[in-house]
Design an enzyme around this catalytic site. Structure first.
Site, mmCIF file in Angstrom:
data_model
loop_
_atom_site.group_PDB
_atom_site.id
_atom_site.type_symbol
_atom_site.label_atom_id
_atom_site.label_comp_id
_atom_site.label_asym_id
_atom_site.label_seq_id
_atom_site.Cartn_x
_atom_site.Cartn_y
_atom_site.Cartn_z
ATOM 1 N N HIS A 39 -14.722 -1.122 3.137
ATOM 2 C CA HIS A 39 -14.584 -0.241 1.970
ATOM 3 C C HIS A 39 -15.947 -0.009 1.319
ATOM 4 C CE1 HIS A 39 -10.290 -2.023 1.638
ATOM 5 N NE2 HIS A 39 -10.130 -0.768 1.991
ATOM 6 N N ARG A 50 -11.458 4.549 10.734
ATOM 7 C CA ARG A 50 -11.960 3.467 11.575
ATOM 8 C C ARG A 50 -11.741 3.741 13.054
ATOM 9 N NH1 ARG A 50 -8.563 -0.630 8.063
ATOM 10 N NH2 ARG A 50 -7.408 1.322 7.988
ATOM 11 N N SER A 100 -7.984 -4.942 5.042
ATOM 12 C CA SER A 100 -7.585 -5.927 4.034
ATOM 13 C C SER A 100 -6.521 -6.854 4.595
ATOM 14 C CB SER A 100 -7.053 -5.219 2.784
ATOM 15 O OG SER A 100 -8.036 -4.386 2.227
HETATM 16 P P1 ADP Z 1 -4.410 2.487 1.816
HETATM 17 O O1 ADP Z 1 -3.213 1.654 1.484
HETATM 18 O O2 ADP Z 1 -4.522 3.738 1.002
HETATM 19 O O3 ADP Z 1 -4.637 2.718 3.290
HETATM 20 P P2 ADP Z 1 -6.679 0.700 1.986
HETATM 21 O O4 ADP Z 1 -7.298 -0.089 0.888
HETATM 22 O O5 ADP Z 1 -6.127 -0.067 3.140
HETATM 23 O O6 ADP Z 1 -5.603 1.597 1.278
HETATM 24 O O7 ADP Z 1 -7.709 1.744 2.548
HETATM 25 C C1 ADP Z 1 -8.268 2.731 1.747
HETATM 26 C C2 ADP Z 1 -9.113 3.656 2.594
HETATM 27 O O8 ADP Z 1 -10.202 2.915 3.147
HETATM 28 C C3 ADP Z 1 -8.389 4.260 3.784
HETATM 29 O O9 ADP Z 1 -8.912 5.556 4.005
HETATM 30 C C4 ADP Z 1 -8.760 3.360 4.932
HETATM 31 O O10 ADP Z 1 -8.711 4.037 6.160
HETATM 32 C C5 ADP Z 1 -10.183 3.012 4.543
HETATM 33 N N1 ADP Z 1 -10.622 1.741 5.105
HETATM 34 C C6 ADP Z 1 -10.003 0.552 5.068
HETATM 35 N N2 ADP Z 1 -10.715 -0.397 5.712
HETATM 36 C C7 ADP Z 1 -11.824 0.235 6.197
HETATM 37 C C8 ADP Z 1 -12.926 -0.176 6.987
HETATM 38 N N3 ADP Z 1 -13.045 -1.413 7.471
HETATM 39 N N4 ADP Z 1 -13.870 0.740 7.259
HETATM 40 C C9 ADP Z 1 -13.743 2.001 6.832
HETATM 41 N N5 ADP Z 1 -12.713 2.470 6.103
HETATM 42 C C10 ADP Z 1 -11.767 1.598 5.791
#
Ligand code: ADP
Length: 164
Positions: A21, A94, A132
């Protein structure tokens, strides 16, 4: 002028924020004047951290980034983005597996608000298998998550799971 600021909203669960993130946040900050990291107050998802905890961890983890503001939102993302004066939404991609859901959501948001653009940013390769959910699983099982999360998150996970 204030209204000329280019703002982007980065929405998500951030339960908790990971280095993946942060990679996306940093990339967005090179393009926009302000990055609003918005924690979704989503009742249906079972979260490890409360919305306030997730926001505090984001604040601590982005304290060194001037252009970043942490917020939360409920309801439609397009409405929140409009309220905030944001011209775009940023999401992280990703892998191909992220694509279908993200594509669908971006097109739906465009239908709801045609002026709001969705941008996708790819993290550094080493973060492409990071989520996460995976971080929580490893921490719960007593594994090392230090390479994957910022220091404040490491500390909070240790407290939650009662390890060092
Ligand atoms: P959501 O429940 O909206 O998917 P997340 O917190 O899991 O919430 O993810 C928020 C955003 O960040 C999403 O677009 C997800 O694809 C992106 N994201 C999550 N982990 C990573 C990562 N390791 N690298 C890049 N983007 C990520």
């Amino acid at each position: 002028m204030h209204s000329a600021l280019k703002r982007v909203v980065y929405p998500g669960s951030f339960d908790p924020v990971t280095n993946g993130h942060l990679d996306v946040i940093q990339r967005a900050a090179t393009i926009f004047d302000e990055v609003i990291v918005a924690v979704a107050r989503n009742a249906e998802k079972r979260a490890l951290f409360s919305t306030e905890e997730r926001m505090e961890l984001l604040r601590q983890s982005t304290a060194h980034l001037e252009k970043v503001r942490v917020a939360s939102f409920q309801g439609l993302l397009v409405n929140f983005a409009k309220e905030q004066g944001a011209s775009a939404v940023v999401r992280g991609l990703r892998a191909i597996s992220d694509f279908e859901f993200e594509f669908q959501m971006a097109l739906m948001n465009r239908k709801l608000e045609p002026t709001l653009e969705t941008l996708f940013l790819m993290p550094r390769e080493e973060y492409t298998s990071l989520s996460s959910r995976v971080v929580k699983e490893i921490a719960q099982l007593g594994g090392q998550v230090a390479p994957f999360v910022p220091a404040p998150v490491l500390e909070s996970l240790a407290k939650k799971f009662g390890s060092a």
